[in-house]
Design an enzyme around this catalytic site. Structure first.
Site, PDB file in Angstrom:
ATOM      1  N   GLN A  17     -56.935  86.892   1.523  1.00  0.00           N
ATOM      2  CA  GLN A  17     -58.012  86.039   0.995  1.00  0.00           C
ATOM      3  C   GLN A  17     -59.288  86.209   1.813  1.00  0.00           C
ATOM      4  OE1 GLN A  17     -57.504  84.438  -1.760  1.00  0.00           O
ATOM      5  NE2 GLN A  17     -59.453  83.355  -1.904  1.00  0.00           N
ATOM      6  N   GLU A  19     -24.290  94.932  -4.562  1.00  0.00           N
ATOM      7  CA  GLU A  19     -23.948  95.585  -5.838  1.00  0.00           C
ATOM      8  C   GLU A  19     -24.786  94.969  -6.941  1.00  0.00           C
ATOM      9  OE1 GLU A  19     -19.730  95.526  -6.489  1.00  0.00           O
ATOM     10  OE2 GLU A  19     -19.361  96.589  -4.594  1.00  0.00           O
ATOM     11  N   ILE A  24     -26.760 101.123   5.026  1.00  0.00           N
ATOM     12  CA  ILE A  24     -25.736 100.081   4.914  1.00  0.00           C
ATOM     13  C   ILE A  24     -25.679  99.674   3.452  1.00  0.00           C
ATOM     14  CG2 ILE A  24     -27.396  98.290   5.663  1.00  0.00           C
ATOM     15  CD1 ILE A  24     -24.094  97.883   6.974  1.00  0.00           C
ATOM     16  N   GLU A  52     -29.091  92.026  12.347  1.00  0.00           N
ATOM     17  CA  GLU A  52     -29.955  92.460  11.248  1.00  0.00           C
ATOM     18  C   GLU A  52     -31.087  91.457  11.041  1.00  0.00           C
ATOM     19  OE1 GLU A  52     -27.811  93.491   7.733  1.00  0.00           O
ATOM     20  OE2 GLU A  52     -29.606  93.599   6.476  1.00  0.00           O
ATOM     21  N   GLY A 111     -30.202  88.786   3.471  1.00  0.00           N
ATOM     22  CA  GLY A 111     -29.848  87.404   3.117  1.00  0.00           C
ATOM     23  C   GLY A 111     -31.126  86.682   2.747  1.00  0.00           C
ATOM     24  N   GLY A 125     -25.063  90.097  -4.711  1.00  0.00           N
ATOM     25  CA  GLY A 125     -26.034  90.218  -3.623  1.00  0.00           C
ATOM     26  C   GLY A 125     -25.793  89.127  -2.607  1.00  0.00           C
ATOM     27  N   GLU A 180     -33.221  81.357   1.076  1.00  0.00           N
ATOM     28  CA  GLU A 180     -32.444  80.207   0.589  1.00  0.00           C
ATOM     29  C   GLU A 180     -31.046  80.224   1.213  1.00  0.00           C
ATOM     30  OE1 GLU A 180     -34.115  82.337  -1.606  1.00  0.00           O
ATOM     31  OE2 GLU A 180     -35.822  80.966  -1.574  1.00  0.00           O
TER      32      GLU A 180
HETATM   33  C1  FAD Z   1     -36.265  96.554  -0.885  1.00  0.00           C
HETATM   34  C2  FAD Z   1     -34.855  96.098  -0.722  1.00  0.00           C
HETATM   35  C3  FAD Z   1     -34.038  96.725   0.204  1.00  0.00           C
HETATM   36  C4  FAD Z   1     -32.714  96.339   0.333  1.00  0.00           C
HETATM   37  N1  FAD Z   1     -31.891  97.038   1.193  1.00  0.00           N
HETATM   38  C5  FAD Z   1     -30.563  96.771   1.193  1.00  0.00           C
HETATM   39  C6  FAD Z   1     -29.662  97.594   1.943  1.00  0.00           C
HETATM   40  O1  FAD Z   1     -30.058  98.524   2.636  1.00  0.00           O
HETATM   41  N2  FAD Z   1     -28.336  97.344   1.839  1.00  0.00           N
HETATM   42  C7  FAD Z   1     -27.843  96.317   1.070  1.00  0.00           C
HETATM   43  O2  FAD Z   1     -26.635  96.147   1.039  1.00  0.00           O
HETATM   44  N3  FAD Z   1     -28.672  95.521   0.376  1.00  0.00           N
HETATM   45  C8  FAD Z   1     -30.010  95.724   0.405  1.00  0.00           C
HETATM   46  N4  FAD Z   1     -30.856  94.935  -0.339  1.00  0.00           N
HETATM   47  C9  FAD Z   1     -30.295  93.869  -1.144  1.00  0.00           C
HETATM   48  C10 FAD Z   1     -30.642  92.470  -0.667  1.00  0.00           C
HETATM   49  O3  FAD Z   1     -29.964  92.150   0.506  1.00  0.00           O
HETATM   50  C11 FAD Z   1     -30.321  91.511  -1.828  1.00  0.00           C
HETATM   51  O4  FAD Z   1     -31.282  91.751  -2.836  1.00  0.00           O
HETATM   52  C12 FAD Z   1     -30.329  90.052  -1.419  1.00  0.00           C
HETATM   53  O5  FAD Z   1     -29.246  89.770  -0.563  1.00  0.00           O
HETATM   54  C13 FAD Z   1     -30.282  89.101  -2.623  1.00  0.00           C
HETATM   55  O6  FAD Z   1     -29.267  89.448  -3.508  1.00  0.00           O
HETATM   56  P1  FAD Z   1     -29.594  89.598  -5.077  1.00  0.00           P
HETATM   57  O7  FAD Z   1     -30.750  90.515  -5.201  1.00  0.00           O
HETATM   58  O8  FAD Z   1     -28.355  89.927  -5.790  1.00  0.00           O
HETATM   59  O9  FAD Z   1     -30.104  88.153  -5.510  1.00  0.00           O
HETATM   60  P2  FAD Z   1     -29.181  86.931  -6.011  1.00  0.00           P
HETATM   61  O10 FAD Z   1     -28.046  86.770  -5.064  1.00  0.00           O
HETATM   62  O11 FAD Z   1     -28.886  87.100  -7.449  1.00  0.00           O
HETATM   63  O12 FAD Z   1     -30.179  85.704  -5.820  1.00  0.00           O
HETATM   64  C14 FAD Z   1     -31.166  85.328  -6.792  1.00  0.00           C
HETATM   65  C15 FAD Z   1     -31.816  84.021  -6.340  1.00  0.00           C
HETATM   66  O13 FAD Z   1     -30.825  82.992  -6.290  1.00  0.00           O
HETATM   67  C16 FAD Z   1     -30.823  82.395  -5.004  1.00  0.00           C
HETATM   68  N5  FAD Z   1     -29.456  82.022  -4.625  1.00  0.00           N
HETATM   69  C17 FAD Z   1     -28.322  82.745  -4.708  1.00  0.00           C
HETATM   70  N6  FAD Z   1     -27.288  82.058  -4.217  1.00  0.00           N
HETATM   71  C18 FAD Z   1     -27.787  80.858  -3.803  1.00  0.00           C
HETATM   72  C19 FAD Z   1     -27.224  79.714  -3.178  1.00  0.00           C
HETATM   73  N7  FAD Z   1     -25.931  79.651  -2.853  1.00  0.00           N
HETATM   74  N8  FAD Z   1     -28.026  78.672  -2.889  1.00  0.00           N
HETATM   75  C20 FAD Z   1     -29.359  78.710  -3.181  1.00  0.00           C
HETATM   76  N9  FAD Z   1     -29.947  79.774  -3.773  1.00  0.00           N
HETATM   77  C21 FAD Z   1     -29.173  80.831  -4.066  1.00  0.00           C
HETATM   78  C22 FAD Z   1     -31.351  83.486  -4.070  1.00  0.00           C
HETATM   79  O14 FAD Z   1     -31.855  82.919  -2.873  1.00  0.00           O
HETATM   80  C23 FAD Z   1     -32.423  84.105  -4.952  1.00  0.00           C
HETATM   81  O15 FAD Z   1     -33.593  83.326  -4.861  1.00  0.00           O
HETATM   82  C24 FAD Z   1     -32.202  95.273  -0.451  1.00  0.00           C
HETATM   83  C25 FAD Z   1     -33.040  94.633  -1.354  1.00  0.00           C
HETATM   84  C26 FAD Z   1     -34.335  95.034  -1.508  1.00  0.00           C
HETATM   85  C27 FAD Z   1     -35.199  94.340  -2.533  1.00  0.00           C
END
Ligand code: FAD
Length: 383
Positions: free
Chosen positions: A342, A130, A126, A248, A370, A134, A373
Site C-alpha cells: 500500500q 494428497e 517431502i 518445519e 499446516g 491435506g 487454522e
Molecule cells: C505452494 C505449496 C507448497 C506445498 N508444499 C508441500 C510439500 O512439499 N509437501 C507436502 O506434503 N505438502 C505441501 N503442500 C501442501 C500443504 O501442506 C497443504 O495444502 C495444507 O496442509 C492444507 O491442506 P489442503 O490444501 O488439503 O487444505 P484443506 O485441508 O482442505 O483445508 C481447507 C481449509 O479448511 C481448513 N480446515 C481444515 N481442517 C480444519 C480444522 N480441523 N479446523 C479448522 N479449519 C480446518 C483449513 O485451515 C483451510 O482453511 C504445499 C502447498 C502449497 C500451496
C-alpha cells in the site's frame, strides 16, 4: 532492518562469517538467475550442486554425515539470506528431509543419503499431502504393499515442493490398510527419478513462489527396497511427522520474520525517495505511523522467533510453541507486506518491484506446513 541495538543472542562470529559466505553466494549465483527461475517455474538443476559446494545444504547436520556440523542457527542464516534476497529455493524442504533421515534413519541409510544430499547430488522433497488429504493427514490413500524385499507403492501426491528435480523423496504411505487413521502410516524413501511406474506431473501454476516448483507425483506399482523404510518398523510415520513438524514450522517462521524485516527496509527506503505533493512520502504522518507499526510488529516477531530458535537449539521447543510461531509470524508477515505494498502505491502492484513479489510469495506461508487454522487447533488443545 534495525535502527535498534538489538542482536539475536544466537548470533556469533562464526555465524557472521557463514552469513557473509551465503550472502555473497546468493548475490553472485542466485539473484542473476531469479528472473529465469520465475519464468520457467523452477530453479536450474545445477543450483543444487552449487549450493552444496558452498555449504548451504544441510548446514545443521553433523559433519560425520557430510553436513555442515552446525545448529539450527546455521539453518536460520541460510533461510534468512534466501528470504532477504527474495529467492525461492527449496533448501528448507531439503533440510526437513535430511532431518527425517537423521532422526529415524539407520546408520547405513544416513551414510548412504545424507552426504549426497549435502553436496546437492540428491535433491530432497517431502510428500505427505494428497489431493483429498491435506490438513487431515490420517486420510492419505497412497499405499505401500510389502512384496519380498520390496515395497510396491500405488497412489498420487499433491503439492510437492522440489518435486521436479527431487531424487530423494520422503513419502507418507499406508503400509497397513486394515487399520484406520494414523496407525498404518509409514515413511518410505523413494530414491531416483527413473523408477518404473513413477511419474512427475507438471510444475503447478501457483499464485506466487514462481521460482520454485510444486508438482504432483504419481506412483503406479513403483518398487522400492524394503530397506528404504524410515524407522525400525512400520506404522511409525504419523508420530515421526508430528515430531518433525516443529522443525518445519520453525523454518517457515524464520522466513516469515526475515521477509517482514526486508519489507520494512525496502519500503522505508522507497518512502524516503518517492515524493508526492512536493515532499517525500515519509514526511506524511500516515506513512511514518504505518511504517512504525510494521517495524514494531517485525521486531516483536524477531524477539519471539529468536526465543524459539534458542529453545529449539537447546532441545526445548515444544510443538505448541512451534505452532504459535508458525501461525503468528506468518500472519504478521502477510500484514506487514500488504501494508508495505500500500505504501508503494501503484508500483507496489508491479512485479518488477520486490515488494510485489514478496506479496504474492508470502500468502502461502499461512497455508503450508499446516494451515494457520490447524495451528490454532493445536494451541487450543493445550488450553
Ligand atoms: C505452494 C505449496 C507448497 C506445498 N508444499 C508441500 C510439500 O512439499 N509437501 C507436502 O506434503 N505438502 C505441501 N503442500 C501442501 C500443504 O501442506 C497443504 O495444502 C495444507 O496442509 C492444507 O491442506 P489442503 O490444501 O488439503 O487444505 P484443506 O485441508 O482442505 O483445508 C481447507 C481449509 O479448511 C481448513 N480446515 C481444515 N481442517 C480444519 C480444522 N480441523 N479446523 C479448522 N479449519 C480446518 C483449513 O485451515 C483451510 O482453511 C504445499 C502447498 C502449497 C500451496
Amino acid at each position: 532492518m534495525s535502527g535498534l541495538t538489538y542482536q539475536s543472542r544466537w548470533m556469533s562470529d562464526d555465524l557472521r562469517i557463514f552469513r557473509k559466505t551465503i550472502r555473497q553466494f546468493i548475490q553472485e549465483n542466485f539473484i542473476p538467475e531469479q528472473a529465469l527461475w520465475r519464468q520457467q517455474h523452477h530453479p536450474n538443476v545445477e543450483a543444487w550442486t552449487r549450493a552444496g559446494g558452498v555449504g548451504m545444504l544441510l548446514p545443521d547436520v553433523p559433519e560425520e554425515f557430510g553436513g555442515g556440523g552446525g545448529t539450527f542457527a546455521h539453518e536460520s542464516v541460510v533461510l534468512e539470506e534466501l528470504a532477504q534476497g527474495g529467492i525461492q529455493f527449496g533448501a528448507g524442504v531439503h533440510s526437513i528431509v535430511g532431518h527425517y533421515i537423521l532422526s529415524y534413519g539407520s546408520e547405513e541409510q544416513k551414510r548412504c543419503w545424507l552426504p549426497r544430499m549435502a553436496r546437492g547430488e540428491l535433491v530432497g522433497a517431502i510428500s505427505m499431502t494428497e489431493p483429498a488429504a491435506g490438513s487431515d493427514l490420517q486420510g492419505i490413500k497412497t499405499t505401500a504393499r510389502r512384496e519380498g524385499n520390496d515395497y510396491v507403492i500405488n497412489g498420487s501426491k499433491a503439492f510437492v515442493t522440489n518435486g521436479l528435480h527431487a531424487n530423494i523423496i520422503c513419502v507418507a504411505v499406508k503400509t497397513d490398510t486394515r487399520v484406520a487413521g494414523f496407525k498404518g502410516i509409514s515413511l518410505l524413501i523413494v530414491e531416483g527419478k527413473n523408477l518404473p511406474g513413477y511419474r512427475i506431473g507438471r510444475s503447478l501454476e501457483k499464485v506466487g513462489m514462481h521460482g520454485q516448483d510444486t508438482c504432483e507425483l504419481f506412483f503406479d506399482n513403483v518398487r522400492v527396497p524394503a530397506s528404504n523404510l524410515l524407522g525400525p518398523s512400520e506404522g511409525k510415520g504419523f508420530s515421526q511427522m508430528m515430531e518433525q513438524l516443529p522443525y518445519e514450522r520453525l523454518t517457515v517462521g524464520v522466513s516469515a520474520v526475515a521477509t517482514a524485516e526486508q519489507a520494512v527496509t525496502i519500503t522505508t527506503k522507497y518512502a524516503k525517495e518517492r515524493t508526492a505533493f512536493g515532499k517525500p512520502l515519509i514526511d506524511f504522518q500516515n506513512t511514518r505511523f504505518k511504517l512504525a507499526e510494521c517495524k514494531t510488529e517485525a521486531h516483536i516477531g524477531r524477539v519471539f522467533l529468536d526465543n524459539c530458535i534458542e529453545r529449539f537449539i537447546s532441545g526445548q521447543l515444544d510443538a505448541v510453541t512451534a505452532a504459535m510461531a508458525k501461525y503468528w509470524l506468518t500472519d504478521c508477515q502477510c500484514r506487514i507486506v500488504d501494508e508495505c505494498v500500500q505504501l508503494h502505491g501503484g508500483y507496489g502492484y508491479m512485479m518488477e518491484y520486490p515488494i510485489a513479489r514478496m506479496w504474492v510469495d508470502s500468502r502461502v506461508q499461512r497455508i503450508y506446513a499446516g494451515t494457520n487454522e490447524i495451528m490454532k487447533e493445536l494451541i487450543g488443545w493445550s488450553l
